[in-house]
Design a protein around this motif. Sequence first.
Motif, PDB file in Angstrom:
ATOM      1  N   VAL A  98       0.843  -1.194   0.000  1.00 44.56           N
ATOM      2  CA  VAL A  98       0.000   0.000   0.000  1.00 44.56           C
ATOM      3  C   VAL A  98       0.875   1.240   0.000  1.00 44.56           C
ATOM      4  N   LYS A  99       0.470   2.210  -0.782  1.00 49.63           N
ATOM      5  CA  LYS A  99       1.060   3.553  -0.690  1.00 49.63           C
ATOM      6  C   LYS A  99      -0.036   4.531  -0.300  1.00 49.63           C
ATOM      7  N   ARG A 100       0.236   5.351   0.682  1.00 48.27           N
ATOM      8  CA  ARG A 100      -0.732   6.338   1.172  1.00 48.27           C
ATOM      9  C   ARG A 100      -0.047   7.702   1.203  1.00 48.27           C
ATOM     10  N   VAL A 101      -0.646   8.674   0.546  1.00 51.58           N
ATOM     11  CA  VAL A 101      -0.073  10.018   0.479  1.00 51.58           C
ATOM     12  C   VAL A 101      -1.121  11.025   0.928  1.00 51.58           C
ATOM     13  N   THR A 102      -0.777  11.851   1.914  1.00 49.24           N
ATOM     14  CA  THR A 102      -1.642  12.938   2.361  1.00 49.24           C
ATOM     15  C   THR A 102      -0.819  14.220   2.379  1.00 49.24           C
ATOM     16  N   LYS A 103      -1.429  15.304   2.803  1.00 51.38           N
ATOM     17  CA  LYS A 103      -0.692  16.560   2.925  1.00 51.38           C
ATOM     18  C   LYS A 103       0.386  16.473   4.008  1.00 51.38           C
ATOM     19  N   GLU A 104       0.147  15.607   4.984  1.00 54.16           N
ATOM     20  CA  GLU A 104       1.083  15.513   6.109  1.00 54.16           C
ATOM     21  C   GLU A 104       2.098  14.392   5.983  1.00 54.16           C
ATOM     22  N   THR A 105       1.757  13.308   5.258  1.00 54.68           N
ATOM     23  CA  THR A 105       2.602  12.119   5.279  1.00 54.68           C
ATOM     24  C   THR A 105       2.719  11.476   3.902  1.00 54.68           C
ATOM     25  N   ASN A 106       3.748  10.659   3.769  1.00 56.24           N
ATOM     26  CA  ASN A 106       3.955   9.801   2.603  1.00 56.24           C
ATOM     27  C   ASN A 106       4.373   8.434   3.151  1.00 56.24           C
ATOM     28  N   VAL A 107       3.498   7.454   3.011  1.00 57.22           N
ATOM     29  CA  VAL A 107       3.696   6.160   3.673  1.00 57.22           C
ATOM     30  C   VAL A 107       3.636   5.039   2.643  1.00 57.22           C
ATOM     31  N   MET A 108       4.568   4.105   2.739  1.00 57.45           N
ATOM     32  CA  MET A 108       4.536   2.901   1.909  1.00 57.45           C
ATOM     33  C   MET A 108       4.717   1.690   2.815  1.00 57.45           C
ATOM     34  N   VAL A 109       3.846   0.706   2.655  1.00 56.64           N
ATOM     35  CA  VAL A 109       3.846  -0.478   3.512  1.00 56.64           C
ATOM     36  C   VAL A 109       3.806  -1.727   2.649  1.00 56.64           C
ATOM     37  N   SER A 110       4.624  -2.700   3.007  1.00 57.89           N
ATOM     38  CA  SER A 110       4.543  -4.030   2.401  1.00 57.89           C
ATOM     39  C   SER A 110       4.583  -5.059   3.521  1.00 57.89           C
ATOM     40  N   ILE A 111       3.704  -6.060   3.435  1.00 53.35           N
ATOM     41  CA  ILE A 111       3.712  -7.132   4.422  1.00 53.35           C
ATOM     42  C   ILE A 111       3.524  -8.467   3.728  1.00 53.35           C
ATOM     43  N   ASN A 112       4.343  -9.427   4.099  1.00 49.80           N
ATOM     44  CA  ASN A 112       4.262 -10.800   3.609  1.00 49.80           C
ATOM     45  C   ASN A 112       3.860 -11.677   4.785  1.00 49.80           C
ATOM     46  N   MET A 113       2.632 -12.194   4.731  1.00 47.01           N
ATOM     47  CA  MET A 113       2.123 -12.984   5.841  1.00 47.01           C
ATOM     48  C   MET A 113       2.825 -14.332   5.961  1.00 47.01           C
ATOM     49  N   ASP A 114       3.499 -14.762   4.905  1.00 46.46           N
ATOM     50  CA  ASP A 114       4.202 -16.050   4.905  1.00 46.46           C
ATOM     51  C   ASP A 114       5.706 -15.846   4.856  1.00 46.46           C
ATOM     52  N   GLY A 115       6.173 -14.804   5.521  1.00 43.89           N
ATOM     53  CA  GLY A 115       7.590 -14.455   5.488  1.00 43.89           C
ATOM     54  C   GLY A 115       8.412 -15.177   6.527  1.00 43.89           C
ATOM     55  N   SER A 116       9.551 -14.582   6.868  1.00 48.78           N
ATOM     56  CA  SER A 116      10.488 -15.191   7.812  1.00 48.78           C
ATOM     57  C   SER A 116      10.905 -14.234   8.916  1.00 48.78           C
ATOM     58  N   GLY A 117      10.174 -13.133   9.080  1.00 48.18           N
ATOM     59  CA  GLY A 117      10.469 -12.202  10.163  1.00 48.18           C
ATOM     60  C   GLY A 117      11.383 -11.065   9.779  1.00 48.18           C
ATOM     61  N   VAL A 118      11.508 -10.767   8.487  1.00 50.70           N
ATOM     62  CA  VAL A 118      12.342  -9.648   8.037  1.00 50.70           C
ATOM     63  C   VAL A 118      11.648  -8.332   8.382  1.00 50.70           C
ATOM     64  N   ALA A 119      12.385  -7.424   9.022  1.00 51.62           N
ATOM     65  CA  ALA A 119      11.844  -6.122   9.401  1.00 51.62           C
ATOM     66  C   ALA A 119      12.692  -5.025   8.758  1.00 51.62           C
ATOM     67  N   GLN A 120      12.045  -4.164   7.982  1.00 50.82           N
ATOM     68  CA  GLN A 120      12.700  -3.008   7.371  1.00 50.82           C
ATOM     69  C   GLN A 120      11.794  -1.811   7.577  1.00 50.82           C
ATOM     70  N   ASN A 121      11.910  -1.174   8.736  1.00 46.25           N
ATOM     71  CA  ASN A 121      10.969  -0.134   9.122  1.00 46.25           C
ATOM     72  C   ASN A 121      11.682   1.173   9.417  1.00 46.25           C
ATOM     73  N   ASP A 122      11.227   2.228   8.781  1.00 45.38           N
ATOM     74  CA  ASP A 122      11.789   3.561   8.982  1.00 45.38           C
ATOM     75  C   ASP A 122      10.651   4.571   8.840  1.00 45.38           C
ATOM     76  N   THR A 123      10.030   4.899   9.970  1.00 39.81           N
ATOM     77  CA  THR A 123       8.876   5.792   9.969  1.00 39.81           C
ATOM     78  C   THR A 123       9.219   7.209  10.410  1.00 39.81           C
ATOM     79  N   GLY A 124      10.434   7.417  10.876  1.00 36.51           N
ATOM     80  CA  GLY A 124      10.781   8.692  11.479  1.00 36.51           C
ATOM     81  C   GLY A 124      10.414   8.765  12.946  1.00 36.51           C
TER      82      GLY A 124
END
Length: 308
Positions: free
Chosen positions: A91-117
């Motif tokens: 998902v990509k979500r863009v508003t006047k205040e934020t720009n957010v991109m999210v990806s999730i794999n429900m069958d993954g292996s626990g990889v975390a790549q998170n940078d929200t500020g």
Amino acid sequence: MEVSAPSTLLSYCSSSQGPQSLKARDRVSYRTLVATRLKETNNLCRLKETSFLSTPPLMNPPMAVSCASLVDENGSPITSSLIGAGRIGEVKRVTKETNVMVSINMDGSGVAQNDTGIPFLDHMLDQLATHGVFDVCVKATGDTHIDDHHTNEDVALALGTSLLSAIGSKEGIYRFGDFSAPLDEALIHVALDLSGRPHLSYDLRIPTERVGTYDTQLVEHFFQSLVNTSGMTLHIRQLAGKNSHHIIEATFKAFAKALRQAVEYDPRRRGTVPRLKGGSDTILICGNHQANGEYILQGIQIHLDVFS
């Protein structure tokens, strides 16, 4: 039916520069994108095109987009993509205040790549990946110079939408999850139902107003926003705890474990949806290419699955 597909939906997951505009490419007909996990790189996944007509039947077949809210209560657009053959939502979500991109794999292996500020929120999203054994990639920029409210909210809204997209038709899953997580003196119980009925029952008694720079009022707002777009019923109860950090972290750990239980496949169900009554999703999507090449969903008609 013709659609336009971005050339690389998940390229931002391996980018150190945060959210970037998605590129548009030529139109394709009756095509679906299949995500294949790359174990040898830090990328969460790459995209592979296959013919829809030649794709064999899947337990979780390719769908369009299944979202509780692609245009939220304040009218902000959400760009959403569902990659049908693996349970991956982006998902990509863009508003006047934020720009957010999210990806999730429900069958993954626990990889975390998170940078929200927001460092503490990154730490909590890492808990979701590690203890749910999901691959979670969240990149966000926002008006954190004012406060963390908008970024916290929009990350949760986008995460809820990506969860709903990744889970898809819910065929063959357990649907319910229930877990109690201890962290030193803290003990938190979470129960959830992927019912299609958004509801949050929240009972945390966090003793301090902040953990580091993070406003602890935002914990409830995070889960309420996530519930609103994911369509889940979520109950959170504090059974014990005095340390604010421990209480919040145990909450995210319990949520991750309960969610993993709910999305696991039940071998006895043989691909059926766990419900006594209810209807199928009806999703019609219209959209236009914007000048920057992004495919922004303009309107939807949705009948959200409601289970009993």
